[in-house]
Each structure stands twice: as structure tokens, then as C-alpha cells.
Design a protein around this motif. Structure first.
Motif, PDB file in Angstrom:
ATOM      1  N   PHE A  94      -2.336 -14.152 -18.938  1.00  0.00           N
ATOM      2  CA  PHE A  94      -1.439 -13.060 -18.554  1.00  0.00           C
ATOM      3  C   PHE A  94      -0.131 -13.174 -19.314  1.00  0.00           C
ATOM      4  N   HIS A  95       0.695 -12.133 -19.205  1.00  0.00           N
ATOM      5  CA  HIS A  95       1.959 -12.048 -19.909  1.00  0.00           C
ATOM      6  C   HIS A  95       2.893 -11.239 -19.031  1.00  0.00           C
ATOM      7  N   THR A  96       4.119 -10.958 -19.507  1.00  0.00           N
ATOM      8  CA  THR A  96       5.117 -10.388 -18.598  1.00  0.00           C
ATOM      9  C   THR A  96       4.811  -8.959 -18.158  1.00  0.00           C
ATOM     10  N   THR A  97       3.969  -8.212 -18.888  1.00  0.00           N
ATOM     11  CA  THR A  97       3.652  -6.850 -18.449  1.00  0.00           C
ATOM     12  C   THR A  97       2.261  -6.748 -17.829  1.00  0.00           C
ATOM     13  N   TYR A  98       1.566  -7.893 -17.736  1.00  0.00           N
ATOM     14  CA  TYR A  98       0.200  -7.888 -17.182  1.00  0.00           C
ATOM     15  C   TYR A  98       0.147  -7.245 -15.792  1.00  0.00           C
ATOM     16  N   LEU A  99       1.048  -7.687 -14.915  1.00  0.00           N
ATOM     17  CA  LEU A  99       0.956  -7.222 -13.525  1.00  0.00           C
ATOM     18  C   LEU A  99       1.223  -5.714 -13.420  1.00  0.00           C
ATOM     19  N   ASP A 100       2.247  -5.220 -14.122  1.00  0.00           N
ATOM     20  CA  ASP A 100       2.520  -3.781 -14.064  1.00  0.00           C
ATOM     21  C   ASP A 100       1.326  -2.983 -14.591  1.00  0.00           C
ATOM     22  N   GLU A 101       0.684  -3.511 -15.658  1.00  0.00           N
ATOM     23  CA  GLU A 101      -0.469  -2.798 -16.227  1.00  0.00           C
ATOM     24  C   GLU A 101      -1.631  -2.759 -15.245  1.00  0.00           C
ATOM     25  N   ILE A 102      -1.926  -3.898 -14.639  1.00  0.00           N
ATOM     26  CA  ILE A 102      -3.101  -3.936 -13.752  1.00  0.00           C
ATOM     27  C   ILE A 102      -2.825  -3.157 -12.464  1.00  0.00           C
ATOM     28  N   LEU A 103      -1.553  -3.151 -12.023  1.00  0.00           N
ATOM     29  CA  LEU A 103      -1.215  -2.361 -10.830  1.00  0.00           C
ATOM     30  C   LEU A 103      -1.377  -0.869 -11.116  1.00  0.00           C
ATOM     31  N   ALA A 104      -0.919  -0.436 -12.305  1.00  0.00           N
ATOM     32  CA  ALA A 104      -1.038   0.982 -12.657  1.00  0.00           C
ATOM     33  C   ALA A 104      -2.507   1.393 -12.709  1.00  0.00           C
ATOM     34  N   SER A 105      -3.367   0.481 -13.183  1.00  0.00           N
ATOM     35  CA  SER A 105      -4.779   0.825 -13.341  1.00  0.00           C
ATOM     36  C   SER A 105      -5.508   0.894 -12.001  1.00  0.00           C
ATOM     37  N   ARG A 106      -4.904   0.397 -10.930  1.00  0.00           N
ATOM     38  CA  ARG A 106      -5.574   0.454  -9.626  1.00  0.00           C
ATOM     39  C   ARG A 106      -5.455   1.835  -8.989  1.00  0.00           C
ATOM     40  N   ASN A 107      -4.508   2.653  -9.475  1.00  0.00           N
ATOM     41  CA  ASN A 107      -4.358   4.011  -8.950  1.00  0.00           C
ATOM     42  C   ASN A 107      -4.142   4.062  -7.448  1.00  0.00           C
ATOM     43  N   GLY A 108      -3.399   3.119  -6.917  1.00  0.00           N
ATOM     44  CA  GLY A 108      -3.057   3.189  -5.504  1.00  0.00           C
ATOM     45  C   GLY A 108      -4.169   2.795  -4.549  1.00  0.00           C
ATOM     46  N   ARG A 109      -5.234   2.181  -5.073  1.00  0.00           N
ATOM     47  CA  ARG A 109      -6.291   1.717  -4.149  1.00  0.00           C
ATOM     48  C   ARG A 109      -5.691   0.717  -3.165  1.00  0.00           C
ATOM     49  N   PRO A 110      -6.023   0.837  -1.864  1.00  0.00           N
ATOM     50  CA  PRO A 110      -5.355  -0.050  -0.906  1.00  0.00           C
ATOM     51  C   PRO A 110      -5.665  -1.521  -1.147  1.00  0.00           C
ATOM     52  N   PHE A 111      -4.678  -2.376  -0.891  1.00  0.00           N
ATOM     53  CA  PHE A 111      -4.886  -3.814  -1.003  1.00  0.00           C
ATOM     54  C   PHE A 111      -5.668  -4.335   0.198  1.00  0.00           C
ATOM     55  N   GLU A 115       7.749  23.637  -6.826  1.00  0.00           N
ATOM     56  CA  GLU A 115       6.806  22.896  -7.650  1.00  0.00           C
ATOM     57  C   GLU A 115       5.585  22.474  -6.820  1.00  0.00           C
ATOM     58  N   THR A 116       4.414  22.541  -7.458  1.00  0.00           N
ATOM     59  CA  THR A 116       3.193  22.081  -6.799  1.00  0.00           C
ATOM     60  C   THR A 116       3.071  20.575  -7.025  1.00  0.00           C
ATOM     61  N   VAL A 117       2.782  19.841  -5.940  1.00  0.00           N
ATOM     62  CA  VAL A 117       2.671  18.383  -6.089  1.00  0.00           C
ATOM     63  C   VAL A 117       1.326  17.917  -5.552  1.00  0.00           C
ATOM     64  N   LYS A 118       0.895  16.802  -6.096  1.00  0.00           N
ATOM     65  CA  LYS A 118      -0.364  16.183  -5.670  1.00  0.00           C
ATOM     66  C   LYS A 118      -0.049  14.993  -4.764  1.00  0.00           C
ATOM     67  N   ALA A 119      -1.007  14.646  -3.917  1.00  0.00           N
ATOM     68  CA  ALA A 119      -0.857  13.459  -3.080  1.00  0.00           C
ATOM     69  C   ALA A 119      -0.528  12.256  -3.959  1.00  0.00           C
ATOM     70  N   ARG A 120       0.414  11.414  -3.502  1.00  0.00           N
ATOM     71  CA  ARG A 120       0.842  10.187  -4.176  1.00  0.00           C
ATOM     72  C   ARG A 120       1.737  10.444  -5.391  1.00  0.00           C
ATOM     73  N   GLN A 121       2.061  11.706  -5.659  1.00  0.00           N
ATOM     74  CA  GLN A 121       2.979  11.973  -6.774  1.00  0.00           C
ATOM     75  C   GLN A 121       4.392  11.544  -6.378  1.00  0.00           C
ATOM     76  N   ASP A 138       0.807  -1.215   0.000  1.00  0.00           N
ATOM     77  CA  ASP A 138       0.000   0.000   0.000  1.00  0.00           C
ATOM     78  C   ASP A 138       0.841   1.266   0.000  1.00  0.00           C
ATOM     79  N   ASN A 139       2.163   1.118  -0.030  1.00  0.00           N
ATOM     80  CA  ASN A 139       3.032   2.281  -0.156  1.00  0.00           C
ATOM     81  C   ASN A 139       4.024   2.013  -1.292  1.00  0.00           C
ATOM     82  N   ASN A 140       3.449   1.647  -2.458  1.00  0.00           N
ATOM     83  CA  ASN A 140       4.252   1.469  -3.658  1.00  0.00           C
ATOM     84  C   ASN A 140       5.347   0.408  -3.491  1.00  0.00           C
ATOM     85  N   PHE A 141       5.071  -0.614  -2.677  1.00  0.00           N
ATOM     86  CA  PHE A 141       5.988  -1.737  -2.466  1.00  0.00           C
ATOM     87  C   PHE A 141       7.343  -1.292  -1.912  1.00  0.00           C
TER      88      PHE A 141
END
Lengths: 507, 176
Positions: A439-456, B127-133, A348-351
Motif C-alpha cells: 500500500f501507499h499514501t493514496t491506497y486507502l482513499d482509492e479503495i474506499l472510493a471503489s467501494r461505492n458506499g457499500r456498508p461496512f 437541481e436533480t440529485v441522486k441518493a448518496r450525492q 457507513d455515512n461517509n465517516f
């Protein structure tokens, strides 16, 4: 072979100690300053200090490791994985000291450690490699020549630094118009990062899978391949989940991939354990990627589906035994195995790494569950090394059952005091793409990016209510400063008396 | 005994009374009968009775709970294996507030969470930053790690320099 020094730490040192015990070999540990009370030290017959905690001052010091081996009277050295496992100078130093190195020859380590030499070996063996420019392109090669090469390779094309790694000095080019600027950018980045601005071209495979083949080679010319491992679930090029067999490899594809892998190994006279990595494209074509000249982190899943002990076989091969295994049995997996690499990281803190003291630990067990770990309650996860705390392996008769078993095991895994990637795996194993094997080798990075930091970890209202109840009860019954009084000493008794006195006031 | 507990950004009011191992715990007005048996310093077994009707007793739900203090003075309560962060803000002297690093006002001081090397600084002063940037990339434990802003703000100080090794706790960036 009566005594074996393990030039490593953590779970892999423990794994090797277990193999030694089962074979009646005496295990010898080495340790850095912060590992004095680590499990591998306590489980060994002898242990030798090799210096400060920083790896380059201890676990990477060839001289100190050889000294420890001599002092203990060990007759063999196992390097584990990481540290010096793929360092030909270490293998040579062990041999020069008159000891047995549990691994391939220094020459094989050197050859397969070079990307271009390994690629040449694959071509000699008639195994496809990812189409590429073959030669390095230094600053004298003109844009026009590079454009012509790219045209023959086909777009999209990858511009890669010869000295590169970790995505640095790498550009993906979708069309000829972008090629010249991408080459300039890659050269400049590679020059800054590696001091070498030479690049080469390689076709970019679209959504490939990472499939690898475990091999064993004995000293008498026999090389045997094993059923493949599927390692496409990667976060930033690091494997996090592996399974065997792959959900997409048919018996026919398995036959051709495993014989290709064995052919590459035979070309270089490979001995002991090694792994050939392939990329598999969407059309079912596979390409040699590289060879790992050591025991892999993920070797347990192969052990689970073949009922063999790869570490014991490494030792048996090193002492000259013949590989008298049935080749067909190695390619016929029994059931399905999955491994999750559990790290001391905060999902939850970008690993980010989450080192610290493990306050409480409950590892899963029960049917089909294997926990290869060197973590224990009361011990620190040191900041100096890879933050892997456990390899959790689930085996069952089929892939769906193995997934269910892994989810059960993750639910049982409790680590308090530090953050771990357990909640991340619980989420990942519930994703429909994972469950379906799509899935493929970039699947996980793609799906992680799409979560936008939602907590696990998103505790339900009921769980939060139970946490509130537990926290209140714990707080009212906890006496600060002198513990909790389940011993018989006076202080604890006084603590309990105070607690009881305070609780009287509640009624 | 009364507590105010912060969980997931919400304050819960908890009152409890005790009779041996049995507690009556009221959370935001709902009362639960709880039998709490301590296993060791951190671990509890809770049997929580759901409210039943007058003629039939309610279900008794079993929870294995592990409680550890974290570095900020909060408790991490694992219900089964699910971690929940609980800040005890009641009358107890050791229940202290979050240090304001993430939420609320005041400067956010971004420090290195582990020893490592600063690989990249991704923002400039003012610089202006957003949360989680992402603000800084630090290489440690064999991985590159992005350190991110805890909240929206403006970069007021940059102490991180590319290529420089830092100790755990070293101040890297301040966000106002």
C-alpha cells in the motif's frame, strides 16, 4: 520535578498521567466546561477549570494554562499533542514563568514549524528533499519561466500553495500542456483560501509511502533515532493505521533513514521527543517531508517494539538526565506493533462525526493488547474536539500474528450509543493489500472510493435472527420510564410486578 | 406476545412465550429455545439451542448481546460487536417508525448533524440529485464532512450559506 501540569485532555492526558504516576510525580489536570467529569480530571491529583468548551476559550488559552500551573504550584508542563503542543509562544511562556516545558526549545519549534526553514535544515544536513522549485513563485513569474522550472523538476509535477494545507491550492500536472492553466487555478484558489496566491513546484512522487522516524535528544548533545513507523494508511491525509516496523524497510534502508533523521535533528540542536517524516518512493529513495516537534499520536507502537516509555523519557530528558540507551537496540524491533485510531465517526455515512453518549463500552484486553483511551460508558464524546475515542494497539512476535491479534481485539471492542470506525478497521485488516503490506499514501482513499458506499457492517442472516430474538426478549422485559428493577426500591419492584403480570398473559 | 421487527429493510414476525429465563421465540415460523440471562440494563447473555434431532440435543450457541435505544426510537442490538438496527413496530407504543429521512416519500430535510461551518454548497435550487450525492460540506471536529442525499429527488430549498456557522440540527437543504 514533583508536580506536572498537563495542558491537554482525552487519551493523551490520561497517557501522561500514567507516566507521572509511575515516576512518583503528581499530575495536575485542566478542563473545559464539558470535561468536568472526563477521566483525565478524575485521575489527577488536582484539576483546574480553564473556561468554556470551545478550544480557543480553554485548551488554547496560554494565559489560563499558566495561571493554573502557578495556582497548583506545578514545576513542569506537558503539552501532549495537538492544541498548543507545537506553539513556540506557549513553550516560551512556560519557560518565562520559571517552569520546565516537556518538549523542545521554543526556537526549535519555530524553526521546524516553518516548511521552508525545515526544508533548508534538511538540505544543510545533506538529506534529500522532494525535488522542487525551492523558491516561491509569485504573480510576476512568467509562464515560460515556470515551464522551464517544471521541466528541470520532471513530470508529473505538483503546483502547491506556499500558505497551503489540506489539498487547497494544489494541482497535479501530468504534462507541460496543462501547466499554465493549473498554475492559474492554484493561484486563484490559494488567494481565496489563504489570502496569498504564491505557489511553488514540487515533484509528485508516484505512490509514495509515509515513513517516519522517532527521535529523542537529550540536553547534552545526544540524539538517538528509533526504528521507523509505517504510516501510509491515511484517509484524506489523516493517518488511521500505523505500524512498526514498516513491512518494506530493510535493515540497510533503516540505517540510512534513521541516520538521516538524526542528522536533521542535530542540525537544529533538537532536544526532547520529535519525529522526522519521510516519503519513500517505489524505487526505495526517501525524501524529507517535515518534522513534528512533539510526541506523536502513534508513539505507542514504538514503545511496544522497543519496550521503552517515551513519555517517561520526555520527562527524564527535561530534568536533565542523559540518554544512556543502547543505540543499536532502538533500531532492532522486538516483534511487530499495529495501532488503529478508533474515531467516533460513522463509516457507513461517509465517516461523519458521531458525537453523543456512550451507552455501553467493552474495551478489548488480554495478551499483547493496549487500549489508550479516555472513553467510558455514560460519558459524552464532546462535539468540540477531535473525535478520537481510543488508540487500539496490538503487539505480537510477527506482523501476521499482530494482524490476527488486532482483528481479535476489534471483535472484542463494543461501543454502543455512538457509531465508531471499528467495523471499518475490521474490513480494512482483511484486505489482501493490507495483509501483504502492498500500500501507499493514496491506497486507502482509492479503495474506499471503489467501494461505492457499500456498508461496512453487513450482518449475516443468522446475526439478524439473533438480533430479532434479543430485541423481542429485551422489549418484553423492559419497563419504560422506571428502569429495570435490579435495585430494591419500590418503583422498580412495581415495574417488575407489572412485567410479571404482563408475562402471565403470555403463557 | 407478538412483534413485527424491521431489520435491514425486512419485516420479521416474532412470537414469544416465557418460562422463567427460558423463552420459545419464533422468528418467521422458525422456533428457537432461548435461555436469556440479563447482565444489566443493556446487556444479555443468550444461549440459543439449535433444533436437534429427537435423540440428540442440539448445540447451544452463546451470544453476548447489548441493546441501546437510538435517537430515532429504534434499537441498536450489538450481537457480539456487530451492530444491527431493529425497529420495533408491533403493539408497543414506543415502537415508532423511522421519520422518513432516508427512505420512502415526503421531503428529505437535511440538517447539520453537529455544529460547524458550511464550507461549500454543492447543489443549486431545482437541481436533480441522486441518493448518496454530496450536497453540502460542513467543517466540524477538525474535519470537512460531506453531507449526502438520502434518496433521489430535487433540491427545493437551500438554507446553507458558505462560510456561515451552523448549530446542530440547523436545516441546510430540503429535497423533494
Amino acid at each position: 520535578m514533583r508536580k506536572l501540569l498537563i495542558a491537554n485532555r482525552g487519551e493523551i492526558a490520561v497517557r501522561i498521567i500514567r507516566a507521572c504516576r509511575e515516576m512518583g510525580i503528581s499530575p495536575v489536570a485542566v478542563y473545559s466546561d464539558c470535561d468536568r467529569i472526563a477521566p483525565h480530571v478524575r485521575m489527577s491529583d488536582e484539576a483546574y477549570a480553564i473556561g468554556p468548551s470551545a478550544p480557543r476559550e480553554s485548551y488554547l488559552r496560554i494565559d489560563k494554562l499558566i495561571d493554573a500551573a502557578k495556582q497548583s504550584g506545578a514545576d513542569a508542563v506537558h503539552p501532549g499533542y495537538g492544541f498548543l503542543a507545537e506553539n513556540e509562544d506557549f513553550a516560551a511562556a512556560v519557560c518565562d514563568a520559571g517552569l520546565t516545558f516537556i518538549g523542545p526549545t521554543p526556537k526549535a519549534i519555530e524553526t521546524m514549524g516553518s516548511k521552508t526553514a525545515a526544508r533548508a535544515a534538511a538540505i544543510r544536513a545533506g538529506v534529500p528533499v522532494v525535488p522542487g522549485s525551492g523558491t516561491a513563485l509569485d504573480a510576476h513569474v512568467s509562464d515560460a519561466e515556470i515551464a522551464k522550472l517544471a521541466g528541470t523538476i520532471g513530470y508529473p509535477v505538483l503546483v502547491k500553495a506556499v500558505a497551503g494545507g489540506g489539498g487547497k491550492g494544489m494541482r497535479i500536472v501530468e504534462s507541460p500542456a496543462d501547466l499554465a492553466s493549473a498554475v492559474r487555478a492554484a493561484r486563484s484558489e490559494a488567494g481565496t483560501a489563504f489570502g496569498d496566491s504564491t505557489v511553488y513546484l514540487e515533484r509528485r512522487l508516484v505512490r509514495p509511502r509515509h515513513i517516519e522516524v522517532q527521535l529523542l535528544g537529550d540536553l547534552h548533545g545526544t540524539v538517538l533515532p528509533f526504528v521507523e513507523r509505517e504510516c501510509s494508511i491515511q484517509r484524506r491525509h489523516q493517518k488511521v493505521v500505523e505500524e512498526s516496523p514498516s513491512p518494506v524497510v530493510s535493515p540497510a534502508l533503516r540505517a540510512s533513514m534513521t541516520s538521516a533523521a538524526a542528522a536533521v535533528a542535530k542540525t537544529v540542536g533538537y532536544t526532547n521527543a520529535g519525529t522526522i517524516e519521510f516519503l519513500l518512493d517505489e524505487d526505495g529513495r526517501f525524501y524529507f517531508l517535515e518534522m513534528n516537534t512533539r510526541l506523536q499520536v502513534e508513539h505507542p507502537i514504538t514503545e511496544m517494539v522497543t519496550a521503552l516509555d517515551l513519555v517517561q523519557w520526555q520527562i527524564r530528558i527535561a530534568r536533565g538526565e542523559t540518554l544512556d540507551l543502547d543505540p543499536a537496540a532502538l533500531l532492532a524491533p522486538r516483534g511487530h506493533a499495529i495501532e488503529c485510531r478508533i474515531y467516533a465517526e460513522d463509516p457507513d455515512n461517509n465517516f461523519l462525526p458521531s458525537p453523543g453518549t456512550i451507552v455501553a463500552l467493552r474495551a478489548p484486553n488480554g495478551p499483547g493488547v493496549r487500549d489508550d483511551s479516555a472513553a467510558s460508558a455514560g460519558l459524552d464524546v464532546p462535539i468540540f474536539y477531535d473525535p478520537l475515542i481510543s488508540k487500539l494497539i496490538a503487539w505480537a512476535g510477527s506482523r501476521p500474528l499482530a494482524i490476527a491479534r488486532m482483528r481479535r481485539a476489534l471483535d472484542e471492542y463494543l461501543v454502543a450509543g455512538i457509531k465508531t470506525t471499528v467495523p471499518f478497521f475490521t474490513w480494512l485488516l482483511a484486505q489482501p493489500e493490507f495483509v501483504d503490506g502492498r500500500f501507499h499514501t493514496t491506497y486507502l482513499d482509492e479503495i474506499l472510493a471503489s467501494r461505492n458506499g457499500r456498508p461496512f457492517v453487513e450482518p449475516s442472516e443468522d446475526i439478524e435472527e439473533i438480533a430479532a430474538i434479543a430485541a423481542a426478549i429485551h422489549t418484553v422485559l423492559s419497563v419504560p420510564a422506571n428502569g429495570h428493577g435490579n435495585g430494591g426500591n419500590g418503583k422498580a419492584a412495581a415495574g417488575r410486578w407489572k412485567t410479571d403480570a404482563r408475562l402471565e398473559g403470555l403463557r | 406476545m407478538h412483534y413485527e421487527l424491521d431489520i435491514g429493510g425486512r419485516t420479521r414476525r416474532v412470537a414469544l412465550t416465557r418460562s422463567g429465563d427460558d423463552f420459545a421465540v419464533t422468528v418467521d415460523g422458525r422456533t428457537h429455545q432461548v435461555q436469556a440471562t440479563r447482565i444489566d440494563a443493556q446487556r444479555w447473555s443468550l444461549l440459543v439451542s439449535a433444533p436437534g434431532r429427537s435423540d440428540t440435543p442440539g448445540r447451544r450457541v452463546s451470544h453476548d448481546v447489548t441493546i441501546a435505544s437510538d435517537s430515532t426510537g429504534s434499537l441498536t442490538v450489538h450481537v457480539g460487536s456487530t451492530p444491527v438496527t431493529v425497529a420495533v413496530n408491533g403493539r408497543r407504543r414506543w415502537g415508532r417508525k423511522d421519520d422518513g429521512a432516508v427512505a420512502g416519500s415526503g421531503p428529505q430535510r437535511l440538517a447539520a448533524p453537529m455544529p460547524g461551518k458550511v464550507v461549500r454548497v454543492l447543489v443549486a435550487p431545482g437541481e436533480t440529485v441522486k441518493a448518496r450525492q454530496p450536497l453540502v460540506v460542513v467543517e466540524a471536529m477538525k474535519m470537512e464532512n460531506e453531507l449526502r442525499a438520502g434518496r433521489d429527488g430535487t433540491v427545493s430549498e437551500i438554507h446553507a450559506r458558505e462560510g456561515v456557522s451552523v448549530d446542530a440540527g440547523a436545516l441546510l437543504i430540503v429535497i423533494q
